[in-house]
Scaffold this motif. Structure first.
Motif, PDB file in Angstrom:
ATOM      1  N   ASP A  44       0.829  -1.207   0.000  1.00 11.83           N
ATOM      2  CA  ASP A  44       0.000   0.000   0.000  1.00 11.83           C
ATOM      3  C   ASP A  44       0.864   1.258   0.000  1.00 11.83           C
ATOM      4  O   ASP A  44       0.592   2.219  -0.728  1.00 11.83           O
ATOM      5  CB  ASP A  44      -0.936   0.008   1.212  1.00 11.83           C
ATOM      6  CG  ASP A  44      -2.019  -1.051   1.118  1.00 11.83           C
ATOM      7  OD1 ASP A  44      -2.265  -1.556  -0.002  1.00 11.83           O
ATOM      8  OD2 ASP A  44      -2.628  -1.377   2.163  1.00 11.83           O
ATOM      9  N   ALA A  45       1.904   1.249   0.833  1.00 10.65           N
ATOM     10  CA  ALA A  45       2.795   2.407   0.884  1.00 10.65           C
ATOM     11  C   ALA A  45       3.518   2.597  -0.450  1.00 10.65           C
ATOM     12  O   ALA A  45       3.670   3.725  -0.924  1.00 10.65           O
ATOM     13  CB  ALA A  45       3.805   2.240   2.016  1.00 10.65           C
ATOM     14  N   GLY A  46       3.943   1.500  -1.065  1.00 12.95           N
ATOM     15  CA  GLY A  46       4.608   1.597  -2.368  1.00 12.95           C
ATOM     16  C   GLY A  46       3.677   2.130  -3.445  1.00 12.95           C
ATOM     17  O   GLY A  46       4.083   2.932  -4.284  1.00 12.95           O
ATOM     18  N   THR A  47       2.433   1.685  -3.396  1.00 15.73           N
ATOM     19  CA  THR A  47       1.451   2.170  -4.370  1.00 15.73           C
ATOM     20  C   THR A  47       1.203   3.663  -4.189  1.00 15.73           C
ATOM     21  O   THR A  47       1.163   4.418  -5.166  1.00 15.73           O
ATOM     22  CB  THR A  47       0.138   1.392  -4.226  1.00 15.73           C
ATOM     23  OG1 THR A  47       0.408   0.002  -4.402  1.00 15.73           O
ATOM     24  CG2 THR A  47      -0.879   1.836  -5.254  1.00 15.73           C
ATOM     25  N   ALA A  53       4.660   9.973  -6.965  1.00 18.39           N
ATOM     26  CA  ALA A  53       5.786  10.247  -7.856  1.00 18.39           C
ATOM     27  C   ALA A  53       5.308  10.483  -9.291  1.00 18.39           C
ATOM     28  O   ALA A  53       5.795  11.386  -9.976  1.00 18.39           O
ATOM     29  CB  ALA A  53       6.789   9.093  -7.816  1.00 18.39           C
ATOM     30  N   VAL A  54       4.335   9.679  -9.732  1.00 16.59           N
ATOM     31  CA  VAL A  54       3.797   9.861 -11.080  1.00 16.59           C
ATOM     32  C   VAL A  54       3.083  11.203 -11.179  1.00 16.59           C
ATOM     33  O   VAL A  54       3.244  11.937 -12.158  1.00 16.59           O
ATOM     34  CB  VAL A  54       2.857   8.690 -11.443  1.00 16.59           C
ATOM     35  CG1 VAL A  54       2.063   8.991 -12.691  1.00 16.59           C
ATOM     36  CG2 VAL A  54       3.661   7.416 -11.636  1.00 16.59           C
ATOM     37  N   GLY A  55       2.315  11.548 -10.159  1.00 15.60           N
ATOM     38  CA  GLY A  55       1.641  12.848 -10.151  1.00 15.60           C
ATOM     39  C   GLY A  55       2.631  13.991 -10.163  1.00 15.60           C
ATOM     40  O   GLY A  55       2.438  14.994 -10.865  1.00 15.60           O
TER      41      GLY A  55
END
Length: 114
Positions: A44-47, A53-55
């Motif tokens: 969950d934290a990685g997601t 990061a993508v945003g």
């Protein structure tokens, strides 16, 4: 008699409820359950981190394009281009300069500058 039966039943119900709660908590505290819970939290934290990061990358790309457009406008790069280019002037300036020294040969002596 009815009171004793009521309190006996209430005590049994409380005991069953408490036993069920304790057994659930003990199952949650087994090494396999703890490992699975930690893995789920890490995923969950990685997601969430990936989404942020993508945003951020999209925001940077959008703002970069906006700033580039602003700079292009400020420098006049978006202005219409004339089809006819001006005549080259560099050669005329060099030929008409009386102090121009032709330095086509270079010395590789490093002590020359000292």
């Amino acid at each position: 008699m009815f009171r004793r039966t009521f309190w006996f039943g209430t005590g049994m119900a409380a005991g069953v409820w408490a036993t069920t709660k304790v057994n659930r908590k003990l199952k949650q505290l087994t090494p396999d359950s703890l490992a699975a819970a930690a893995a789920n939290k890490a995923l969950d934290a990685g997601t969430r981190l990936r989404d942020r990061a993508v945003g951020f990358a999209h925001d940077v790309r959008d703002n970069m394009a906006q700033r580039e457009a602003e700079l292009d406008d400020a420098l006049g790069l978006n202005a219409p281009v004339d089809r006819e280019l001006p005549a080259p002037r560099r050669h005329n300036a060099i030929e008409n300069n009386p102090t121009y020294v032709d330095r086509t040969t270079y010395s590789y002596n490093r002590n020359e500058d000292h």
